[in-house]
Motif scaffolding. Sequence first.
Motif, PDB file in Angstrom:
ATOM      1  N   ASP A  70      -4.116  -1.097 -29.053  1.00 35.53           N
ATOM      2  CA  ASP A  70      -5.358  -1.821 -29.623  1.00 35.53           C
ATOM      3  C   ASP A  70      -5.564  -2.071 -31.161  1.00 35.53           C
ATOM      4  N   PHE A  71      -5.377  -1.011 -31.753  1.00 36.15           N
ATOM      5  CA  PHE A  71      -5.351  -1.150 -33.201  1.00 36.15           C
ATOM      6  C   PHE A  71      -3.940  -1.686 -33.751  1.00 36.15           C
TER       7      PHE A  71
ATOM      8  N   THR B 104     -11.440  17.160 -27.543  1.00 35.53           N
ATOM      9  CA  THR B 104     -10.389  18.259 -27.969  1.00 35.53           C
ATOM     10  C   THR B 104     -10.885  19.084 -28.615  1.00 35.53           C
TER      11      THR B 104
ATOM     12  N   ILE C  43      -3.149  12.097 -35.687  1.00 31.76           N
ATOM     13  CA  ILE C  43      -3.644  12.237 -34.398  1.00 31.76           C
ATOM     14  C   ILE C  43      -2.827  13.619 -33.900  1.00 31.76           C
TER      15      ILE C  43
ATOM     16  N   TRP D 159     -12.398   2.372 -30.727  1.00 29.67           N
ATOM     17  CA  TRP D 159     -13.062   3.170 -31.659  1.00 29.67           C
ATOM     18  C   TRP D 159     -13.931   4.283 -30.953  1.00 29.67           C
TER      19      TRP D 159
ATOM     20  N   ARG E  46     -12.535  -3.819 -29.445  1.00 29.88           N
ATOM     21  CA  ARG E  46     -12.203  -2.911 -30.574  1.00 29.88           C
ATOM     22  C   ARG E  46     -13.015  -1.902 -30.834  1.00 29.88           C
ATOM     23  N   HIS E  47     -14.469  -2.288 -30.692  1.00 33.71           N
ATOM     24  CA  HIS E  47     -15.510  -1.027 -30.715  1.00 33.71           C
ATOM     25  C   HIS E  47     -15.443  -0.164 -29.497  1.00 33.71           C
TER      26      HIS E  47
ATOM     27  N   TRP F 263     -10.447   1.188 -37.690  1.00 34.72           N
ATOM     28  CA  TRP F 263     -11.138   0.380 -37.023  1.00 34.72           C
ATOM     29  C   TRP F 263     -11.663  -0.840 -37.938  1.00 34.72           C
TER      30      TRP F 263
ATOM     31  N   LEU G 299     -11.993   7.054 -29.177  1.00 34.53           N
ATOM     32  CA  LEU G 299     -11.231   7.708 -30.102  1.00 34.53           C
ATOM     33  C   LEU G 299     -12.068   8.735 -30.655  1.00 34.53           C
ATOM     34  N   VAL G 300     -13.378   8.255 -30.864  1.00 34.50           N
ATOM     35  CA  VAL G 300     -14.468   9.100 -31.323  1.00 34.50           C
ATOM     36  C   VAL G 300     -14.730  10.400 -30.288  1.00 34.50           C
TER      37      VAL G 300
ATOM     38  N   VAL H 112      -9.109  -3.064 -38.531  1.00 35.67           N
ATOM     39  CA  VAL H 112      -8.831  -3.993 -37.303  1.00 35.67           C
ATOM     40  C   VAL H 112     -10.013  -5.003 -37.447  1.00 35.67           C
TER      41      VAL H 112
ATOM     42  N   THR I 125     -11.884  12.688 -29.609  1.00 35.16           N
ATOM     43  CA  THR I 125     -11.676  13.706 -30.714  1.00 35.16           C
ATOM     44  C   THR I 125     -12.714  14.871 -30.550  1.00 35.16           C
TER      45      THR I 125
ATOM     46  N   LEU J 222     -12.001  11.877 -37.635  1.00 36.09           N
ATOM     47  CA  LEU J 222     -13.098  10.889 -37.598  1.00 36.09           C
ATOM     48  C   LEU J 222     -12.964   9.695 -38.963  1.00 36.09           C
TER      49      LEU J 222
ATOM     50  N   ILE K 282      -4.231   3.911 -30.116  1.00 35.43           N
ATOM     51  CA  ILE K 282      -4.241   3.056 -31.521  1.00 35.43           C
ATOM     52  C   ILE K 282      -3.091   2.238 -31.591  1.00 35.43           C
ATOM     53  N   VAL K 283      -1.849   2.545 -30.589  1.00 37.77           N
ATOM     54  CA  VAL K 283      -0.710   1.803 -30.607  1.00 37.77           C
ATOM     55  C   VAL K 283      -1.262   0.298 -29.992  1.00 37.77           C
TER      56      VAL K 283
ATOM     57  N   ALA L  43      -4.362  13.797 -27.288  1.00 39.93           N
ATOM     58  CA  ALA L  43      -3.512  13.348 -28.241  1.00 39.93           C
ATOM     59  C   ALA L  43      -2.674  12.022 -27.975  1.00 39.93           C
ATOM     60  N   TYR L  44      -2.248  12.275 -26.673  1.00 36.50           N
ATOM     61  CA  TYR L  44      -1.181  10.954 -26.065  1.00 36.50           C
ATOM     62  C   TYR L  44      -2.078   9.856 -25.969  1.00 36.50           C
TER      63      TYR L  44
ATOM     64  N   LYS M 113      -4.946   9.099 -27.278  1.00 40.21           N
ATOM     65  CA  LYS M 113      -5.516   8.707 -28.504  1.00 40.21           C
ATOM     66  C   LYS M 113      -4.443   7.738 -29.175  1.00 40.21           C
TER      67      LYS M 113
END
Lengths: 198, 94
Positions: free
Chosen positions: B54-55, B23, A188, B13, B9-10, A77, B16-17, A80, B20, A70, B51-52, B44-45, B47
């Motif tokens: 959008d981030f 999982t 990750i 995020w 972007r939000h 983020w 991703l939270v 970004v 997590t 987290l 990241i790849v 994991a893939y 997430k």
Amino acid sequence: MSAIAATPDAAEYSTRRLPGDQDVWIFIIAELLMFGAFFIAYIVNRAGEVDLFNASQLTLDRSFGVVNTLLLVTSSWAVVEAAAAVRGNRAALAPCYLLIAIGLGVAFIVVKFFEYSAKFEAGLSMTTNTFYMFYFCLTMIHLAHVVVGTIILIVMWTNARNGNYAAAHTKGLETGASYWHMVDLLWIFLFALLYLLR
Amino acid sequence: MSGFLRDARHRTWLLLVIATGATFWLRVDSDIGLAAAAGTIAIAYIKGRLIVLDFMELRHAPRIWKGIFETWLFVVSAIILAVYRFGLPAIGSA
């Protein structure tokens, strides 16, 4: 010549853009290949000693892994947001977002310190067994990347405070941001492999 | 909150939270098993892909760069799942 430039493919290519310096992307690919090999080495070794890996994994505190995930995801983020602020002519906000990212990066390092301390106090080390060899090696190599990434973020924060980033000057910011997101991406998979997959 | 989530972007995020958390729940409640393991790797893939794309902002990068990262994600995830499921080939056992 102009006919070639006017083809749909050429037009589409010109609108597609790689953020930051191309050289950092070559470096990131090299890092991903190295860590990819580490991940495969881990899962292959695990296949040879499944019971040992499963028993050893139970001694890890998954809460540390979740908290660190987290922290890194939120730090990414914030980076970004810093880039978006600069591009949106709100560059004054970028140092605030970068400071948040730095704080979360430092928090990751602090959590890892407590996690390692607990392991060492319990008598666990790199030589305990194959699982712990992988656990300490992979997480310590990754931690070194977090430390380097946090230093890069501090440099970016200083640059942002000095007004060195603007909508037309984002290359340095994007280059550092790409490295930090790579650190997030690698974690990750480390989190899933070391803490979760039994 | 809806204003916050209007921004891609939000949303990334937040996903991703949530992923997590998912999982963690999968691992704790199912005492593993193949489905939970596959779910863990799949998350994991996903997430990693968020990241790849959008981030790291590769969604709109030249295809060759995007392709390299997509390939890495897929190949690493597939090998992890395959070795988890099938173990190691018996090399040299005649």
